[in-house]
Design a protein around this motif. Structure first.
Motif, PDB file in Angstrom:
ATOM      1  N   HIS A 161      -1.237   0.255  -6.677  1.00  0.00           N
ATOM      2  CA  HIS A 161      -2.250  -0.648  -6.136  1.00  0.00           C
ATOM      3  C   HIS A 161      -2.842  -1.576  -7.193  1.00  0.00           C
ATOM      4  O   HIS A 161      -4.040  -1.877  -7.164  1.00  0.00           O
TER       5      HIS A 161
ATOM      6  N   ALA B  48      -1.158   6.054  -5.361  1.00  0.00           N
ATOM      7  CA  ALA B  48      -1.912   4.830  -5.081  1.00  0.00           C
ATOM      8  C   ALA B  48      -2.343   4.157  -6.380  1.00  0.00           C
ATOM      9  O   ALA B  48      -2.298   2.927  -6.505  1.00  0.00           O
TER      10      ALA B  48
ATOM     11  N   ARG C 223       0.822  -1.210   0.000  1.00  0.00           N
ATOM     12  CA  ARG C 223       0.000   0.000   0.000  1.00  0.00           C
ATOM     13  C   ARG C 223       0.856   1.260   0.000  1.00  0.00           C
ATOM     14  O   ARG C 223       1.854   1.327   0.715  1.00  0.00           O
ATOM     15  N   HIS C 224       0.418   2.244  -0.765  1.00  0.00           N
ATOM     16  CA  HIS C 224       1.046   3.555  -0.691  1.00  0.00           C
ATOM     17  C   HIS C 224       0.449   4.309   0.499  1.00  0.00           C
ATOM     18  O   HIS C 224      -0.732   4.189   0.783  1.00  0.00           O
TER      19      HIS C 224
END
Length: 348
Positions: free
Chosen positions: A312, A308, A142-143
């Motif tokens: 992701h 993201a 995850r960012h």
């Protein structure tokens, strides 16, 4: 026949419309400030959450299918999973298009009530976090991990953490793909003039002939992923056997038994694409609406969303397998034993 004693169902009661239609409480009204677009803002996000709930319902059904010790390859299990994932894709398309409605609210319209929302943020949507986790997005991938749980209530934090420990769809898919034996029929693929060559040796030979000068690195990646277990990257979520079978499905998708598995893999890529489209539409909307301001929850706003969107991708390992596809007429021709296995009924 006994008379049905079940009481009649009334539309408004069945849908609990009194609760739903009275669930909008604009903060601007509480402050005595006129902000006509806050109603739209609330309803859009409530609608998102209702669709998220439906997506979770569908994902959990698919997870239950693939959690079985034996999954029926032709009917009804894989068909049911494909149908559910198609629905998820359709819902995600609606979520992307729904941003167009929200974009009818201008930046000035939003500023009328934005400050009243702090520190509430879409980043606090635990249903969306749960969707990502159940599909297969891992915490370490995850960012913005520093924001991931920090903005949640203790109850919601515990709920999301509990889901993180559950078996994701990607993990279940890996097990299912490993069960498919077709890509490992080495002896069946041997030929008279290449009697020591199995399927992967033949495929590599054909693949190497058509690579351009700029694609030579692809052959090294092919060797790393498919030729020996020793070189297979340990960080990959799909095992070597699962990756082999996924590629095999993509290449020989026209055979009856592989049509549904191929459609399933393709739908997973579609889910990734729709989630990316949703994020990118969100990025542009946020840029138009708040510019370089930070989000109401304290994130970097559009900057966070862009990072993201780039990191992701949940089913990236499946999409990367398309690098090794080749025209149908160049594929090694399956021997009868393998063709029989890929048909709904074996020849007698």
């Amino acid at each position: 026949m006994m008379k049905n004693e079940r009481p009649p169902v009334y539309y408004a009661e069945y849908l609990q419309l009194e609760k739903i239609l009275n669930a909008q409480a604009p903060e601007s009204v509480k402050e005595g400030v006129r902000a006509d677009d806050e109603m739209l803002f609330i309803i859009i996000h409530q609608t998102y959450e209702l669709w998220f709930k439906q997506i979770l319902h569908e994902i959990n059904i698919v997870r239950d299918i693939f959690a079985q010790p034996n999954v029926s390859d032709n009917a009804p299990d894989v068909y049911n999973a494909v149908s559910r994932l198609k629905r998820v894709c359709e819902i995600l398309e609606v979520l992307v298009k729904q941003i167009s409605v929200l974009e009818t609210m201008t930046a000035l319209d939003f500023l009328d009530f934005r400050d009243f929302l702090r520190p509430a943020s879409g980043f606090q949507s635990i249903q969306f976090k749960i969707i990502e986790a159940l599909l297969g997005l891992q915490y370490q991938s995850r960012h913005g991990q520093e924001y991931y749980l920090s903005q949640l209530s203790e109850t919601d934090r515990l709920r999301v953490q509990a889901v993180e420990s559950e078996t994701s769809l990607l993990s279940l898919l890996n097990v299912w793909l490993e069960r498919m034996p077709l890509a490992e029929h080495h002896n069946a693929w041997a030929t008279s003039h290449e009697k020591d060559w199995g399927f992967w040796q033949q495929l590599r030979h054909t693949y190497a002939k058509d690579l351009s000068e700029g694609e030579q690195n692809n052959l090294a990646v092919f060797d790393q992923l498919f030729m020996t277990q020793d070189t297979y990257p340990t960080e990959r979520r799909l095992s070597q056997l699962a990756s082999k079978n996924a590629l095999f499905i993509m290449m020989y998708r026209d055979h009856p038994l592989l049509q549904l598995p191929y459609e399933l893999l393709n739908l997973l890529l579609e889910i990734d694409e729709q989630l990316s489209l949703w994020r990118y539409r969100h990025i542009h909307m946020v840029g138009r609406t708040i510019g370089k301001r930070v989000g109401t929850g304290g994130s970097t706003g559009a900057g966070y969303l862009k990072a993201a969107a780039e990191s992701h991708m949940i089913f990236k390992e499946i999409s990367e397998l398309t690098s090794f596809l080749m025209p149908r007429h160049q594929l090694p021709q399956p021997p009868q034993e393998v063709v029989a296995c890929m048909s709904f009924a074996s020849s007698r």
